[in-house]
Design a protein around this motif. Structure first.
Motif, PDB file in Angstrom:
ATOM      1  N   ASP A  29       1.046   8.987  16.628  1.00 14.86           N
ATOM      2  CA  ASP A  29       2.095   8.218  15.957  1.00 14.86           C
ATOM      3  C   ASP A  29       1.542   6.914  15.396  1.00 14.86           C
ATOM      4  N   MET A  30       0.652   6.283  16.145  1.00 13.05           N
ATOM      5  CA  MET A  30       0.019   5.056  15.652  1.00 13.05           C
ATOM      6  C   MET A  30      -0.790   5.342  14.392  1.00 13.05           C
ATOM      7  N   MET A  31      -1.543   6.438  14.379  1.00 18.38           N
ATOM      8  CA  MET A  31      -2.366   6.759  13.216  1.00 18.38           C
ATOM      9  C   MET A  31      -1.494   7.112  12.016  1.00 18.38           C
ATOM     10  N   LEU A  32      -0.383   7.784  12.239  1.00 19.91           N
ATOM     11  CA  LEU A  32       0.539   8.070  11.139  1.00 19.91           C
ATOM     12  C   LEU A  32       1.069   6.764  10.552  1.00 19.91           C
ATOM     13  N   ASP A  33       1.371   5.812  11.395  1.00 18.74           N
ATOM     14  CA  ASP A  33       1.860   4.509  10.926  1.00 18.74           C
ATOM     15  C   ASP A  33       0.782   3.786  10.126  1.00 18.74           C
ATOM     16  N   VAL A  34      -0.458   3.821  10.588  1.00 19.59           N
ATOM     17  CA  VAL A  34      -1.574   3.182   9.875  1.00 19.59           C
ATOM     18  C   VAL A  34      -1.773   3.830   8.506  1.00 19.59           C
ATOM     19  N   ILE A  35      -1.760   5.154   8.466  1.00 20.82           N
ATOM     20  CA  ILE A  35      -1.942   5.886   7.207  1.00 20.82           C
ATOM     21  C   ILE A  35      -0.837   5.523   6.222  1.00 20.82           C
ATOM     22  N   HIS A  36       0.379   5.450   6.716  1.00 18.32           N
ATOM     23  CA  HIS A  36       1.520   5.100   5.862  1.00 18.32           C
ATOM     24  C   HIS A  36       1.382   3.677   5.331  1.00 18.32           C
ATOM     25  N   LYS A  37       1.015   2.739   6.189  1.00 20.99           N
ATOM     26  CA  LYS A  37       0.859   1.343   5.777  1.00 20.99           C
ATOM     27  C   LYS A  37      -0.295   1.160   4.796  1.00 20.99           C
ATOM     28  N   ALA A  38      -1.298   2.024   4.898  1.00 19.68           N
ATOM     29  CA  ALA A  38      -2.434   1.954   3.971  1.00 19.68           C
ATOM     30  C   ALA A  38      -2.054   2.453   2.575  1.00 19.68           C
ATOM     31  N   GLY A  39      -0.910   3.120   2.471  1.00 19.90           N
ATOM     32  CA  GLY A  39      -0.449   3.590   1.168  1.00 19.90           C
ATOM     33  C   GLY A  39      -0.934   4.975   0.807  1.00 19.90           C
ATOM     34  N   VAL A  40      -1.285   5.797   1.813  1.00 19.93           N
ATOM     35  CA  VAL A  40      -1.757   7.153   1.555  1.00 19.93           C
ATOM     36  C   VAL A  40      -0.614   8.131   1.823  1.00 19.93           C
ATOM     37  N   ASP A  41      -0.232   8.873   0.802  1.00 23.89           N
ATOM     38  CA  ASP A  41       0.899   9.800   0.894  1.00 23.89           C
ATOM     39  C   ASP A  41       0.391  11.167   1.348  1.00 23.89           C
ATOM     40  N   ILE A  42       0.757  11.588   2.544  1.00 24.76           N
ATOM     41  CA  ILE A  42       0.272  12.854   3.086  1.00 24.76           C
ATOM     42  C   ILE A  42       1.348  13.947   3.068  1.00 24.76           C
ATOM     43  N   ARG A  43       2.453  13.715   2.377  1.00 19.60           N
ATOM     44  CA  ARG A  43       3.459  14.768   2.239  1.00 19.60           C
ATOM     45  C   ARG A  43       2.900  15.909   1.386  1.00 19.60           C
ATOM     46  N   PRO A  44       3.194  17.142   1.724  1.00 22.14           N
ATOM     47  CA  PRO A  44       2.689  18.270   0.929  1.00 22.14           C
ATOM     48  C   PRO A  44       3.014  18.157  -0.548  1.00 22.14           C
ATOM     49  N   GLU A  45       4.205  17.726  -0.880  1.00 16.78           N
ATOM     50  CA  GLU A  45       4.598  17.634  -2.286  1.00 16.78           C
ATOM     51  C   GLU A  45       3.742  16.639  -3.067  1.00 16.78           C
ATOM     52  N   ALA A  46       3.160  15.661  -2.363  1.00 15.77           N
ATOM     53  CA  ALA A  46       2.267  14.703  -3.021  1.00 15.77           C
ATOM     54  C   ALA A  46       0.908  15.324  -3.302  1.00 15.77           C
ATOM     55  N   MET A  47       0.626  16.489  -2.698  1.00 16.49           N
ATOM     56  CA  MET A  47      -0.648  17.186  -2.889  1.00 16.49           C
ATOM     57  C   MET A  47      -0.469  18.504  -3.636  1.00 16.49           C
ATOM     58  N   ASN A  48       0.689  18.681  -4.242  1.00 17.76           N
ATOM     59  CA  ASN A  48       0.990  19.937  -4.930  1.00 17.76           C
ATOM     60  C   ASN A  48       0.954  21.116  -3.969  1.00 17.76           C
ATOM     61  N   LEU A  49       1.475  20.893  -2.785  1.00 21.93           N
ATOM     62  CA  LEU A  49       1.562  21.923  -1.757  1.00 21.93           C
ATOM     63  C   LEU A  49       3.001  22.059  -1.284  1.00 21.93           C
ATOM     64  N   THR A  50       3.255  23.123  -0.534  1.00 24.15           N
ATOM     65  CA  THR A  50       4.525  23.282   0.161  1.00 24.15           C
ATOM     66  C   THR A  50       4.282  23.139   1.649  1.00 24.15           C
ATOM     67  N   TRP A  51       5.346  22.912   2.388  1.00 23.98           N
ATOM     68  CA  TRP A  51       5.194  22.853   3.838  1.00 23.98           C
ATOM     69  C   TRP A  51       4.723  24.191   4.397  1.00 23.98           C
ATOM     70  N   ASP A  52       5.148  25.283   3.778  1.00 22.85           N
ATOM     71  CA  ASP A  52       4.684  26.597   4.236  1.00 22.85           C
ATOM     72  C   ASP A  52       3.166  26.710   4.128  1.00 22.85           C
ATOM     73  N   GLU A  53       2.597  26.195   3.027  1.00 22.37           N
ATOM     74  CA  GLU A  53       1.146  26.250   2.857  1.00 22.37           C
ATOM     75  C   GLU A  53       0.439  25.393   3.902  1.00 22.37           C
ATOM     76  N   VAL A  54       0.984  24.214   4.173  1.00 23.61           N
ATOM     77  CA  VAL A  54       0.383  23.335   5.173  1.00 23.61           C
ATOM     78  C   VAL A  54       0.449  23.970   6.554  1.00 23.61           C
ATOM     79  N   ILE A  55       1.592  24.510   6.904  1.00 24.57           N
ATOM     80  CA  ILE A  55       1.754  25.132   8.223  1.00 24.57           C
ATOM     81  C   ILE A  55       0.851  26.356   8.364  1.00 24.57           C
ATOM     82  N   ASP A  56       0.738  27.130   7.300  1.00 24.24           N
ATOM     83  CA  ASP A  56      -0.178  28.275   7.340  1.00 24.24           C
ATOM     84  C   ASP A  56      -1.614  27.818   7.599  1.00 24.24           C
ATOM     85  N   ALA A  57      -2.000  26.692   6.985  1.00 26.64           N
ATOM     86  CA  ALA A  57      -3.359  26.166   7.176  1.00 26.64           C
ATOM     87  C   ALA A  57      -3.557  25.662   8.601  1.00 26.64           C
ATOM     88  N   ILE A  58      -2.555  24.984   9.158  1.00 26.33           N
ATOM     89  CA  ILE A  58      -2.655  24.505  10.537  1.00 26.33           C
ATOM     90  C   ILE A  58      -2.843  25.684  11.489  1.00 26.33           C
TER      91      ILE A  58
END
Length: 342
Positions: free
Chosen positions: A273-302
């Motif tokens: 949770d701390m690292m997610l907060d740091v990433i967000h504050k740094a201005g890096v968007d890790i939402r799938p839609e920001a990477m031209n991905l879907t959540w299904d694609e991300v979950i499949d990769a995980i």
């Protein structure tokens, strides 16, 4: 352990000086969309090559067709500087690197990050005469892209954990025994990013230097530790490699790596949770839609990541032992959605 790091110059107006120091005729390796922004700063001695592939065999073939040149200038982001490394390595010509972004540590690596059948491989060896970090270029460049460079330093959070963990469970490679000194250095540079997020977000001169020095250390640390990647890369990058392999899409490096930092930290119960907060504050968007991905694609990769890591011959990390459940994936999704919808 002694750090041997690339000669790095900070300043303004540095791009325009390259024509005065690179042996003519010089090859400028860059991207087609970047060249119009910089072509007026070069002279008639410039031979320009636009990067259109990172596949190893294709690069080698293209190099044989290039017009004769006496030196190489890498001008651009990770693709341009890695391609320039390949050219310098294959032709034994002097190399000057002028990154237009600080989105990765690619410019500070001795090896070139190329692809073999869409799988990343690091090959070759070259050291540039100098790396030129031009404040004007970085500050006038895409801010989100430059901020995303925190990924290649914040990832030390995961790699340090992964190395210690694999050592404790007896899965660390014999040639890479756990080294606390290397981990302490990695942690120092990671913390320097966390402590200076405001400066980095603003891309001030101080912020650019702090981020670049973290990237510079990490880029050189692979070679300095005897080609040991343990303290600089682990579960964080493995999700990126899995996504790239499964989707065949191109990414802004920092986004999938930062997603991997969060996911790997969650697998390890390592201050996710701390690292997610740091990433967000740094201005890096890790939402799938920001990477031209879907959540299904991300979950499949995980879910596939463990199998991909084994097939690719990557080293043992928390990914190798963690059992991914639907509940875990939904928790990852919920936390990312909540953080970025605030």
């Amino acid at each position: 352990m002694k750090d041997s790091l690339f000669n790095t110059i900070y300043g303004r107006g540095l791009i325009g000086e390259l024509k005065n120091i690179a042996q003519p005729p010089y090859l400028v390796v860059t991207m087609k969309d970047l060249w119009p922004l910089f072509q007026d700063q070069f002279d008639d001695n410039a031979i320009v090559h636009f990067v259109d592939t990172l596949e190893y065999e294709e690069i080698c073939e293209q190099i044989t067709t290039l017009t004769q040149f006496e030196s190489v200038i890498g001008l651009g982001g990770g693709q341009a500087v890695d391609y320039a490394k390949m050219v310098a390595w294959k032709t034994h010509k002097p190399l000057y690197q002028a990154p237009t972004t600080i989105a990765t540590n690619a410019v500070f690596g001795h090896r070139a990050g190329v692809r073999r059948d869409s799988v990343v491989k690091y090959v070759g060896y070259t050291e540039p005469k100098a790396v030129y970090i031009d404040y004007d270029v970085i500050q006038n460049g895409p801010k989100d892209l430059n901020r995303s460079g925190v990924c290649d330093v914040l990832c030390y959070h995961n790699s340090v954990f992964d190395w210690k963990y694999s050592s404790e469970v007896g899965k660390s490679e014999e040639k890479w025994p756990f080294n606390q000194e290397l981990c302490d250095k990695a942690t120092y540079y990671k913390q320097s990013i966390i402590d200076n997020l405001d400066e980095i977000y603003a891309l001030s001169e101080k912020g650019i230097q702090i981020l670049t020095e973290g990237l510079r250390w990490g880029g050189g640390a692979f070679h300095n530790a005897g080609w040991n990647p343990r303290h600089i890369e682990g579960s964080d990058h493995f999700l990126f490699y899995t996504l790239e392999y499964m989707t065949k899409k191109k990414f802004i490096h920092g986004q999938p790596v930062c997603l991997g930092i969060f996911v790997g930290s969650a697998m390890a119960n390592n201050n996710a949770d701390m690292m997610l907060d740091v990433i967000h504050k740094a201005g890096v968007d890790i939402r799938p839609e920001a990477m031209n991905l879907t959540w299904d694609e991300v979950i499949d990769a995980i879910k596939y990541e463990k199998e991909f890591v084994a097939k690719a011959g990557l080293w043992h990390t928390i990914v190798s032992d963690f059992e991914v459940t639907d509940e875990f994936c939904q928790e990852i999704k919920a936390k990312v959605v909540a953080k970025y919808n605030v």
